[in-house]
Structure formats: C-alpha cells, structure tokens
Design an enzyme around this catalytic site. Structure first.
Site, short mmCIF file in Angstrom:
data_model
loop_
_atom_site.label_atom_id
_atom_site.label_comp_id
_atom_site.label_asym_id
_atom_site.label_seq_id
_atom_site.Cartn_x
_atom_site.Cartn_y
_atom_site.Cartn_z
N HIS A 169 -5.15 -5.90 -10.92
CA HIS A 169 -3.79 -5.45 -10.59
C HIS A 169 -2.79 -5.87 -11.66
CE1 HIS A 169 -4.17 -3.63 -6.61
NE2 HIS A 169 -5.00 -4.60 -6.26
N HIS B 256 0.82 -1.21 0.00
CA HIS B 256 0.00 0.00 0.00
C HIS B 256 0.86 1.26 0.00
CE1 HIS B 256 -3.91 -2.07 1.60
NE2 HIS B 256 -3.76 -2.16 0.28
#
Length: 410
Positions: free
Chosen positions: A386, A253
């Site tokens: 992703h 993240h």
C-alpha cells in the site's frame, strides 16, 4: 489545507518527497525473503517475524512491489522479486489440489483453505512480474488465471466467491467485497499487462454490483454477504476490528473502490461522457468516506464506522492513508476539481507527520485514535504494497494499472 510544497501535487518538492519514499521503502523491505522462498512478515525494524511463516498474499505483494522496483531500476529488485516468486511456485503452491495455501508455517505445515483474496494477489504478482520480464512469470500467470477461473469466478453473477476448503470441494457460504475489490485490481492489471480485455469487462461487472449496493446504502459500501449475495450488515458485530472482515463500513475501502472505479471507467470508455456516471459514483464514495476524517475529534480517518457514519473502530490504518493519497490524486486528474488536490495535501501532511517512521523506515501500520503506534490488528510492518503504491500512483496515468504505467513511463 497546507501550502507546503512538500505536500502539494504538481510541485517538484512533492515529487522528490514521494520518490525518496519509494526508495526508502524498497530499501526497508529487502530482508523479506524467507529461507525456502516467499516473503516473511516484516517486524517494525524490517527483520522477519517467524511466527507468520510465509503467506501467499504477503509474498504476492512483495513480488509485485519488487517487480515494479526492477522496472524503476532499483538495484537488486529483480532478484528480490524472483525470491518472492520462488515461494509462489514452490512452498506455497498446493501441488496436489492446485492453487495456493494461505500460509505455510516454519515447521512446513500449512493453514487450511483456499482463499480468493490471496489468489487475486497471485494474479497481480504474476502480471507485474511478466511486465518486469521475470523468469516463469508467464507460466505463473497462466496457472493463476486458470485456477481463479475454475474455482473463484462466478460468471453467472459476475462476482467472485470467497473461501474453499483446501481440496476445493466445499465452498464457505460467506461472500465478501474485499476479495472482489482485489480481484478488480488484479483483473485490470491483467487486461493492461496482456491486452486481454475480457478481464476489464469482468472488472466492470463487479463494479456495477458495488455501485448498486453503495448507492442504496447512502454510499457506504456493504462489505459482507451471505451465499445468495444478500446483505449481512451485522457480520462480526462481536468482533468489530477483524483484520479482514471488520464490522460496518470501512471508509478506506470506499476510497480504494473510488480509485479502481475511476481507473476502470477511464480505461473502458473512449470519451468522458461514457465514463462520467462512474466517475460521479467514485466522487460520491470518496465524499462519504472522507466525512469520517477527524469525525472522532482527533486528526485522522477512523478504520470503520457504523451504518450511520459514527466511528466504531477509531484506530488509523496506514493502508487507508495510502489509498487516500492514490484516490485524491486520481480524482483530481479525472475531474480537475481543486478540492481533490487539497485533500491530497492534507493526507500527505498527515502521512509525513504521523505514519512514516522517519527513524526505522517504512510506515507504521496501525495507530490509535491519538495517533500513537499500536499493533493489535497489524503488528510490525508486514509488507510494502500500500505505502509503495501511494508513492507512485499519484504521478502515473490514472487509467492504467501501476505496473503497466511504470513500464510505459520508463
């Protein structure tokens, strides 16, 4: 660092490698449509796992991916995007209370609650579908934004709340940055797709909070908060590998935020002087995150660390590597610093050698510390989002959201 041109940014070999992955991923995911609309959860071989039913976040991701696929000219991608959108306008939509259920099971029952994370992805899907010219996309985007503005966006503080009950009458006290990260992504996508800069300004408000928290925490981003936005650093200490709310810092993240911050800064300031403090912050986040590379003694990036940087959950998640490709290329484009090109090559080689399933297609979603495939948190190969994005973002304008950048490059 590798000198193999297959992994080196700017080479024809790397472009071909990644373009072939774009194609292979789109081919692998073609079986996603569920019988009543929306996307199922993909097994390791690309078939559907019926135990998941259809989920709003997965469905939105697949609508986003195949909308981009349609703009790239992939045969049948538009119809596949429409199949996903059918789920968002049909089975997943709560016609009584508004918004979208998190999940609808095979028997037609739905999971409780209304989740910010999923609603952010509806916005992303609708904005990409709009750019791809898919029928109904404008109406879906308008509704998704109106629903989000009414229930999730807190304009007073400049952050999004996380989870309501199904009826939108009770708000959970948990606040989280994962939903705000994907909100930032969605807001930037809307600003780029529609020209409504108010959403870019909102993204900047979220980013200012995130940078402030990270800066005062040695550039490890706190993920979890209480209702007053006070830090909850011990959240899920007894469930450290939670799928959406893991304990501790999540290097992936930090890397993902670094790209979004850079994208926002490059698109928000007319010159680099204004953007520079934000690019500097992105560099700090990236540096802190990649300090966890090989930190547990084997090659790869641990899923989480404690607040001192010690690896906690040592599994490797495919999304972390996808975002690592995106961010290293983005920071290289923004700064010209060679170390980011070197990081890109390192990540590309690792993805090729460990993460891509060269036999059955797509990417393994979870590996253990020794890079063996496991499925405790991410069984199968749920969706393409992703991995697919990481085959494109490194080659597109770093200031522009992926769908708009693809359209502009067409």
């Amino acid at each position: 660092m590798t000198n193999n041109p297959r992994y080196t940014l700017g080479t024809e070999a790397n472009r071909i490698f990644m373009a072939s992955e774009t194609y292979e991923l789109l081919k692998f995911g073609k079986g996603f449509p569920a019988p009543n609309g929306g996307s199922g959860w993909l097994n390791a071989d690309g078939t559907l796992d019926p135990s998941h039913g259809v989920e709003t976040w997965i469905t939105s991701r697949m609508a986003h991916v195949y909308s981009i696929g349609a703009m790239l000219g992939y045969l049948g991608a538009g119809e596949l995007a429409d199949a996903a959108l059918k789920g968002l306008t049909g089975i997943l939509h709560d016609d009584e209370h508004g918004g979208w259920y998190p999940q609808v099971f095979a028997d037609g029952t739905h999971a409780p609650g209304k989740v910010c994370y999923a609603h952010a992805f509806v916005i992303l899907a609708a904005s990409s579908a709009l750019l791809a010219g898919r029928p109904g996309a404008k109406e879906l985007l308008d509704e998704a934004l109106a629903t989000y503005d009414k229930h999730f966006w807190n304009d007073e503080i400049g952050l999004a709340v996380d989870t309501w009950n199904t009826e939108f009458t009770e708000l959970d006290p948990y606040r989280g940055l994962n939903a705000n990260m994907h909100t930032t992504e969605a807001f930037l996508a809307v600003a780029d797709a529609t020209g409504d800069n108010a959403y870019r300004v909102r993204a900047g408000r979220i980013i200012d909070h995130v940078i402030g928290w990270a800066k005062h925490n040695e550039w490890r981003i706190p993920e979890h908060f209480k209702s007053d936005w006070s830090l909850d650093l011990e959240c899920n200490v007894d469930k450290k590998d939670d799928q959406f709310k893991p304990y501790g810092a999540t290097p992936g993240h930090g890397i993902e935020w670094a790209r979004l911050i850079t994208q926002w800064a490059l698109s928000s300031f007319a010159n680099l002087d204004g953007a520079q403090p934000y690019v500097d912050a992105a560099e700090h986040l990236f540096a802190r995150a990649v300090a966890a590379w090989n930190a547990d003694g084997t090659v790869g990036l641990a899923y989480t660390t404690d607040w001192n940087g010690k690896p906690v959950v040592t599994d490797r998640m495919h999304w972390t590597l996808a975002e690592s490709l995106n961010t290293s290329a983005t920071l290289y484009a923004a700064t010209g610093e060679e170390m980011y090109a070197n990081w890109y090559a390192t990540f590309a080689q690792y993805v090729d050698e460990h993460v891509i399933d060269h036999e059955s297609g797509s990417w393994f979603h979870q590996l253990d510390k020794n890079n063996h495939v496991i499925g405790t948190v991410w069984p199968g190969k749920s969706d393409l989002y992703h991995a697919f994005q990481s085959t494109l973002i490194p080659f597109l304008d770093p200031a522009v959201s992926i769908a708009t950048a693809v359209r502009n490059a067409a």
